[in-house]
Design a protein around this motif. Structure first.
Motif, short mmCIF file in Angstrom:
data_model
loop_
_atom_site.label_atom_id
_atom_site.label_comp_id
_atom_site.label_asym_id
_atom_site.label_seq_id
_atom_site.Cartn_x
_atom_site.Cartn_y
_atom_site.Cartn_z
N ASP A 192 32.61 28.49 53.27
CA ASP A 192 31.63 29.55 53.52
C ASP A 192 32.29 30.85 53.99
OD1 ASP A 192 29.70 27.77 52.80
OD2 ASP A 192 28.93 27.42 54.81
N ASP A 193 33.28 30.74 54.87
CA ASP A 193 33.92 31.95 55.37
C ASP A 193 34.65 32.70 54.27
OD1 ASP A 193 32.96 31.25 57.83
OD2 ASP A 193 34.89 30.70 58.70
N ALA A 194 35.27 31.96 53.35
CA ALA A 194 35.96 32.61 52.23
C ALA A 194 34.98 33.36 51.35
CB ALA A 194 36.72 31.56 51.41
N LEU A 195 33.81 32.78 51.13
CA LEU A 195 32.79 33.45 50.33
C LEU A 195 32.28 34.70 51.06
CD1 LEU A 195 30.58 30.58 48.85
CD2 LEU A 195 32.67 31.59 47.95
N THR A 196 32.04 34.58 52.36
CA THR A 196 31.57 35.73 53.13
C THR A 196 32.54 36.89 53.03
OG1 THR A 196 30.32 34.38 54.71
CG2 THR A 196 31.01 36.57 55.45
N ILE A 197 33.82 36.61 53.19
CA ILE A 197 34.83 37.67 53.12
C ILE A 197 34.83 38.32 51.73
CG2 ILE A 197 37.32 38.09 53.11
CD1 ILE A 197 37.49 35.86 55.30
N ALA A 198 34.83 37.50 50.69
CA ALA A 198 34.90 38.03 49.33
C ALA A 198 33.64 38.80 48.95
CB ALA A 198 35.15 36.89 48.34
N ILE A 199 32.48 38.29 49.35
CA ILE A 199 31.22 38.98 49.03
C ILE A 199 31.14 40.31 49.79
CG2 ILE A 199 28.70 38.88 49.27
CD1 ILE A 199 28.94 35.84 48.79
N ALA A 200 31.50 40.30 51.07
CA ALA A 200 31.45 41.54 51.85
C ALA A 200 32.41 42.59 51.30
CB ALA A 200 31.77 41.24 53.32
N ILE A 259 28.85 35.06 39.68
CA ILE A 259 27.79 35.44 38.74
C ILE A 259 27.85 36.95 38.54
CG2 ILE A 259 25.33 35.41 38.24
CD1 ILE A 259 26.68 32.65 38.37
N GLN A 260 28.04 37.35 37.31
CA GLN A 260 28.15 38.76 36.95
C GLN A 260 26.86 39.21 36.28
OE1 GLN A 260 31.38 39.38 34.26
NE2 GLN A 260 31.47 41.60 34.57
N VAL A 261 26.38 40.40 36.63
CA VAL A 261 25.21 40.96 35.97
C VAL A 261 25.59 42.32 35.39
CG1 VAL A 261 23.59 39.74 37.47
CG2 VAL A 261 24.33 42.05 38.10
N ASN A 262 24.69 42.88 34.61
CA ASN A 262 24.96 44.15 33.95
C ASN A 262 25.38 45.21 34.96
OD1 ASN A 262 25.11 45.76 31.62
ND2 ASN A 262 23.10 46.64 32.05
N SER A 263 26.42 45.96 34.62
CA SER A 263 26.97 47.06 35.42
C SER A 263 27.91 46.60 36.53
CB SER A 263 25.87 47.95 36.03
OG SER A 263 25.08 48.55 35.02
N VAL A 264 28.16 45.28 36.64
CA VAL A 264 29.18 44.79 37.56
C VAL A 264 30.48 44.66 36.76
CG1 VAL A 264 29.93 42.88 39.02
CG2 VAL A 264 27.53 43.59 39.02
N PRO A 265 31.51 45.44 37.08
CA PRO A 265 32.73 45.42 36.27
C PRO A 265 33.51 44.12 36.43
CG PRO A 265 33.01 46.83 38.20
CD PRO A 265 31.56 46.43 38.17
N GLN A 266 34.19 43.73 35.38
CA GLN A 266 34.98 42.50 35.40
C GLN A 266 36.06 42.55 36.48
OE1 GLN A 266 34.34 39.71 33.52
NE2 GLN A 266 35.88 38.74 34.85
N VAL A 267 36.61 43.74 36.73
CA VAL A 267 37.66 43.85 37.74
C VAL A 267 37.13 43.46 39.12
CG1 VAL A 267 37.23 46.31 38.19
CG2 VAL A 267 39.50 45.33 38.64
N ALA A 268 35.86 43.76 39.40
CA ALA A 268 35.27 43.38 40.68
C ALA A 268 35.09 41.87 40.76
CB ALA A 268 33.93 44.09 40.88
N VAL A 269 34.68 41.26 39.64
CA VAL A 269 34.54 39.80 39.59
C VAL A 269 35.89 39.13 39.82
CG1 VAL A 269 33.94 37.84 38.11
CG2 VAL A 269 32.53 39.91 38.09
N ASP A 270 36.91 39.61 39.14
CA ASP A 270 38.25 39.04 39.28
C ASP A 270 38.75 39.19 40.73
OD1 ASP A 270 38.17 38.48 36.59
OD2 ASP A 270 39.38 40.22 36.01
N GLU A 271 38.48 40.33 41.33
CA GLU A 271 38.91 40.56 42.71
C GLU A 271 38.18 39.61 43.67
OE1 GLU A 271 39.29 44.13 46.04
OE2 GLU A 271 38.00 44.41 44.30
N ALA A 272 36.87 39.42 43.47
CA ALA A 272 36.10 38.54 44.33
C ALA A 272 36.64 37.10 44.26
CB ALA A 272 34.63 38.57 43.95
#
Length: 204
Positions: free
Chosen positions: A97-105, A179-192
């Motif tokens: 959970d903490d890893a997800l919190t950090i990455a999402i924030a 989960i990626q939605v329209n207008s979320v760049p792939q680079v942000a997904v990869d970073e998360a």
């Protein structure tokens, strides 16, 4: 992978994931320290203006497209922000959970953690078929409900409470899912995914 008719209806929708060995249990001090430092940077005015940023706004738009009111059911990053304001800091809830919190924030990308050993085959986003239900649930899903599925069937709702396949204490291998939605760049997904995975790796 996204079912073709779902992809046609929701351009830009996508799913990505990485698998990490271990990564459950009490967070070590470096992870808890990172939460504390992140709390100092993630303050009230930041949270208030969060929805004006491109990625949080993209998830709000998608929620409305699928009939979810984002002012009642928060997008992942807005829920993280709300928890931070409510608790006065990012409170440690252990791994993953903490890893997800950090990455999402840090990125605003929607993430969840599943028990990789309970999954069968690659994940996809598709709508539910007649008679399908979530693991451990007797109630059938309403036909057409958007789900995360493996080769056997739906695993979780696309956006909803964690289900039976959630990574928890006895999980040996974690699948971090974005989960990626329209207008979320792939680079942000990869970073998360990288932030979450590297946080779990550092705690191993």
């Amino acid at each position: 992978m996204v079912a073709p008719h779902v992809a046609a209806e929701f351009p830009g929708l996508g799913i990505s994931w990485v698998e990490v060995e271990g990564g459950t249990g009490r967070s070590p001090e470096p992870v808890r320290q990172r939460l504390r430092l992140l709390s100092d940077r993630f303050y009230g005015s930041h949270a208030i203006h969060l929805r004006e940023r491109p990625i949080p706004w993209a998830y709000r738009v998608f929620f409305r497209q699928v009939g979810i009111d984002p002012d009642r059911t928060r997008t992942p990053v807005e829920q993280v922000a709300l928890d931070r304001l409510h608790d006065g800091a990012f409170v440690s809830h252990g791994l993953p959970d903490d890893a997800l919190t950090i990455a999402i924030a840090e990125t605003a990308v929607a993430l969840r953690a599943l028990d990789a050993e309970r999954l069968d085959g690659p994940l996809c986003i598709r709508d539910s078929a007649p008679g399908e239900s979530l693991p451990g649930k007797l109630a059938e899903l309403e036909q057409g409900t958007l789900t995360i599925a493996d080769s056997r069937g739906p695993v979780e709702l696309l956006f909803g409470e964690p289900g039976e396949y959630r990574a928890q204490g006895d999980t040996q291998r974690v699948a971090i899912v974005a989960i990626q939605v329209n207008s979320v760049p792939q680079v942000a997904v990869d970073e998360a995914l990288w932030i979450a995975a590297s946080t779990l790796d550092s705690a191993a």
